[in-house]
Scaffold this motif. Structure first.
Motif, short mmCIF file in Angstrom:
data_model
loop_
_atom_site.label_atom_id
_atom_site.label_comp_id
_atom_site.label_asym_id
_atom_site.label_seq_id
_atom_site.Cartn_x
_atom_site.Cartn_y
_atom_site.Cartn_z
N SER A 83 0.83 -1.21 0.00
CA SER A 83 0.00 0.00 0.00
C SER A 83 0.86 1.26 0.00
O SER A 83 0.58 2.22 -0.73
CB SER A 83 -0.92 -0.01 1.22
OG SER A 83 -1.83 -1.09 1.17
N GLU A 84 1.92 1.27 0.82
CA GLU A 84 2.80 2.43 0.87
C GLU A 84 3.55 2.61 -0.44
O GLU A 84 3.77 3.73 -0.90
CB GLU A 84 3.78 2.28 2.03
CG GLU A 84 4.60 3.52 2.30
CD GLU A 84 5.46 3.39 3.53
OE1 GLU A 84 5.58 4.38 4.28
OE2 GLU A 84 6.03 2.29 3.75
N ARG A 116 1.47 9.62 -5.36
CA ARG A 116 1.79 11.00 -4.97
C ARG A 116 2.68 11.66 -6.01
O ARG A 116 2.51 12.85 -6.31
CB ARG A 116 2.49 11.01 -3.60
CG ARG A 116 1.58 10.68 -2.42
CD ARG A 116 2.27 11.01 -1.12
NE ARG A 116 1.50 10.56 0.05
CZ ARG A 116 1.70 9.43 0.69
NH1 ARG A 116 2.68 8.60 0.30
NH2 ARG A 116 0.96 9.10 1.73
N ALA A 176 1.15 4.13 -2.85
CA ALA A 176 0.86 5.50 -2.46
C ALA A 176 1.99 6.45 -2.86
O ALA A 176 1.74 7.58 -3.31
CB ALA A 176 0.61 5.57 -0.95
N CYS A 186 -14.84 4.37 -1.40
CA CYS A 186 -14.23 5.44 -2.21
C CYS A 186 -15.22 6.53 -2.58
O CYS A 186 -14.80 7.64 -2.95
CB CYS A 186 -13.63 4.84 -3.47
SG CYS A 186 -12.31 3.63 -3.18
N TYR A 213 -2.99 10.99 -5.75
CA TYR A 213 -3.32 10.38 -4.47
C TYR A 213 -4.39 11.22 -3.77
O TYR A 213 -4.15 11.85 -2.74
CB TYR A 213 -2.07 10.27 -3.61
CG TYR A 213 -2.21 9.31 -2.45
CD1 TYR A 213 -2.45 7.96 -2.66
CD2 TYR A 213 -2.10 9.76 -1.14
CE1 TYR A 213 -2.58 7.09 -1.60
CE2 TYR A 213 -2.21 8.90 -0.06
CZ TYR A 213 -2.46 7.56 -0.31
OH TYR A 213 -2.59 6.68 0.75
N ASP A 214 -5.59 11.22 -4.34
CA ASP A 214 -6.71 11.93 -3.73
C ASP A 214 -7.38 11.02 -2.70
O ASP A 214 -7.03 9.85 -2.55
CB ASP A 214 -7.70 12.37 -4.81
CG ASP A 214 -8.12 11.22 -5.71
OD1 ASP A 214 -8.22 10.08 -5.21
OD2 ASP A 214 -8.32 11.45 -6.91
N PRO A 215 -8.36 11.53 -1.96
CA PRO A 215 -9.01 10.70 -0.92
C PRO A 215 -9.62 9.42 -1.45
O PRO A 215 -9.55 8.38 -0.78
CB PRO A 215 -10.07 11.64 -0.34
CG PRO A 215 -9.52 13.02 -0.58
CD PRO A 215 -8.80 12.94 -1.88
N VAL A 236 -6.30 2.28 -2.11
CA VAL A 236 -4.98 1.71 -1.81
C VAL A 236 -4.96 1.11 -0.41
O VAL A 236 -4.28 0.09 -0.18
CB VAL A 236 -3.90 2.81 -1.96
CG1 VAL A 236 -2.56 2.33 -1.41
CG2 VAL A 236 -3.76 3.21 -3.41
N GLU A 237 -5.70 1.69 0.51
CA GLU A 237 -5.71 1.18 1.87
C GLU A 237 -6.58 -0.06 2.04
O GLU A 237 -6.60 -0.66 3.11
CB GLU A 237 -6.19 2.27 2.83
CG GLU A 237 -5.20 3.43 2.98
CD GLU A 237 -5.74 4.54 3.86
OE1 GLU A 237 -6.94 4.47 4.22
OE2 GLU A 237 -4.98 5.48 4.18
N GLN A 281 -6.81 7.05 -2.12
CA GLN A 281 -6.24 6.63 -0.84
C GLN A 281 -7.07 5.51 -0.23
O GLN A 281 -6.53 4.53 0.31
CB GLN A 281 -6.16 7.82 0.11
CG GLN A 281 -5.59 7.47 1.48
CD GLN A 281 -5.52 8.67 2.41
OE1 GLN A 281 -5.86 9.79 2.02
NE2 GLN A 281 -5.09 8.45 3.63
N ALA A 282 -8.39 5.65 -0.28
CA ALA A 282 -9.26 4.60 0.26
C ALA A 282 -9.08 3.29 -0.51
O ALA A 282 -9.09 2.20 0.09
CB ALA A 282 -10.72 5.06 0.20
#
Length: 528
Positions: A201-202, A209, A205, A240, A214-216, A222-223, A219-220
């Motif tokens: 995930s990191e 970026r 991310a 999402c 990497y918008d919200p 990827v997490e 991000q959801a």
């Protein structure tokens, strides 16, 4: 309780101590160094055997390669052409041996021309560690930060990942956790993008970026890669806050990222697997088994060199050294010959036992164990086990390890001949591959289908075989079928690629990054 007392002072009771010479005959198995070497050679692979023989050639002056040049018209004499009397005479340093082939000079083929090493002209491959170290020297000027950075770079694996927990790094370096995190933040901006991440995930991310994506919503996504691997699109849309079209575009972006950024730097080279045995179909319909002679090292015993030395050497220590060298060289060549014969004998019996596999395919693979082959060729099971280790057979159906043909037995439902476990796994995979999206087969249904084919197997055995083949459950396979529509949109609406339902959780994450019809090569780890 009665007590017996012996009065030695009375002289009435003495034990006579005398010396006697006795002969006793007993049997025992003694593992001589030569026998241990022969057993070791049996289980070596092609590459290991070649390495072992090369070391013996360096160590033993009486051993030579079979393709080394020899003077005169005669060919070098192999050890199996030398009689026992000749060997005994050589060991006794008899200078009156018959005429043997002469060699120009031990060590072979020395010439006045210089040997040019072509590898010296090839540029050294840049490793990931070197690539990161070059950037480290530019990014930091403080010695303490460089020390922390170099320590972290040394922890990066070949895929470009750091260990998840870096708490011990601060302790060992005597630095604060904040200092380590600050240096790590800079390292994660190094090339290639995504390097020095602590999990998948990191890694994704970091790359998003850099692409300013990497918008919200992303991000959801990827997490929650575990939901993506399970094809739980409904939950992903809810997390999402996007519709079907957006989630398809986001998945497409994820697939264009590199989950293992470090693999292009100094990745390990794959070694080609070379078969030890070839199986070919003959004109008479039988199967012909032959050894791959290219993989067999050929060495000879240079007895001419030994005979010449035995006439000139005067010290007993030198004579003993060369006598031992002759014995070791003789035994090695004989052991290599015996190894080749044993491999051929075992492979021939395997082909005879598994004739149905070579003729009709894996569904006709018979149950087979080491004892059956050992009894047929009159060898011990341990010998057959060593022969089949690290050995490969090239057939009309592909190349297989010899151990592949030894499978457990599954009872027949109608009391007939037992079935091979590998054949049963093949039947299970065929049933799952042929299932319709509207009729996913449960493990109980597979048991019923197999019993109809005459295979008596329990449900838990079906589940065990299915999991061993990395095939998900019926619930997950049903969800995978529904995924095909979303996957088609993520591929640009072309519908070129449909996910294989016979994948486990990690493999379905892998499949997001694979090209069309590509092999499963990435072993990614996700955080559940």
């Amino acid at each position: 309780m009665s007590k017996t007392r012996t009065n030695f002072s009375s002289g009435t009771c003495f034990m006579a101590l005398t010396q006697r010479l006795e002969f006793r005959q007993s049997q025992s198995l003694v593992m001589s160094p030569q026998l241990m070497q022969a057993i070791k050679l049996l289980q070596l692979s092609n590459l290991d055997l070649t390495t072992f023989v090369e070391e013996e050639l360096e160590r033993n002056p009486l051993l030579e390669r079979a393709n080394d040049g020899a003077a005169g018209d005669e060919a070098p004499i192999e050890v199996n052409q030398v009689s026992a009397e000749q060997l005994a005479d050589a060991q006794a340093h008899n200078a009156q041996d018959g005429p043997l082939t002469t060699y120009t000079e031990w060590g072979g083929g020395a010439s006045g021309e210089e040997d040019h090493n072509l590898e010296a002209f090839v540029a050294a491959e840049m490793t990931l560690s070197d690539h990161l170290a070059e950037q480290l020297s530019v990014a930091f000027t403080a010695p303490a930060q460089r020390m922390i950075g170099q320590y972290l770079i040394d922890l990066v694996d070949e895929a470009g990942y750091l260990p998840p927990d870096l708490g011990q790094a601060a302790e060992r370096l005597g630095a604060s956790q904040k200092d380590v995190e600050d240096v790590l933040a800079v390292l994660q901006k190094f090339d290639p993008p995504g390097v020095c991440a602590r999990n998948l995930s990191e890694c994704l991310a970091i790359q998003l970026r850099e692409l300013d994506r990497y918008d919200p919503a992303m991000q959801a996504l990827v997490e929650h890669l575990d939901l993506l691997a399970k094809r739980d699109i409904a939950s992903l849309r809810k997390l999402c806050g996007v519709d079907d079209e957006d989630i398809a575009d986001m998945i497409g972006e994820i697939r264009r990222l590199n989950p293992k950024p470090g693999m292009k730097f100094g990745s390990a080279r794959l070694q080609t697997m070379v078969p030890d045995v070839y199986v070919r179909s003959g004109p008479d319909g039988d199967w012909h088994v032959e050894l791959n002679s290219d993989t067999l090292p050929r060495v000879l015993v240079n007895q001419t060199y030994y005979s010449e030395l035995s006439k000139k050497i005067g010290k007993d220590g030198d004579k003993s050294y060369f006598t031992n060298a002759l014995q070791n060289a003789t035994w090695l060549v004989r052991a290599l010959d015996q190894r080749a014969r044993t491999i051929l004998k075992v492979a021939t019996e395997i082909v005879r036992q598994q004739d149905g596999f070579f003729t009709h395919g894996v569904a006709h693979l018979r149950p087979l164990n080491l004892k059956a082959v050992a009894d047929a060729i009159q060898m011990h099971e341990s010998t057959v086990s060593r022969v089949t280790a690290n050995k490969y057979m090239a057939t009309n159906r592909g190349t297989f390890e010899l151990k592949y043909f030894f499978t457990a037995s599954i009872a027949s439902a109608d009391g007939g001949e037992a079935h091979s476990a590998e054949a049963v796994r093949h039947h299970i995979k065929q049933l799952i591959d042929a299932e319709e999206p509207s009729a996913i087969l449960s493990d109980d249904t597979i048991v019923e289908r197999l019993r109809a084919l005459g295979i008596d197997i329990a449900r838990r055995t079906v589940a065990k075989y299915r999991e061993a083949m990395r095939i998900p459950s019926s619930v997950q396979r049903r969800r995978d079928k529904q995924w095909s529509t979303i996957n088609s949109r993520a591929s640009g609406g072309t519908g070129l690629r449909e996910e294989n339902p016979s994948l486990d959780l990690e493999s379905r994450i892998d499949a997001l990054y694979l090209p069309e019809s590509g092999p499963l090569e990435r072993d990614l780890e996700i955080d559940n």
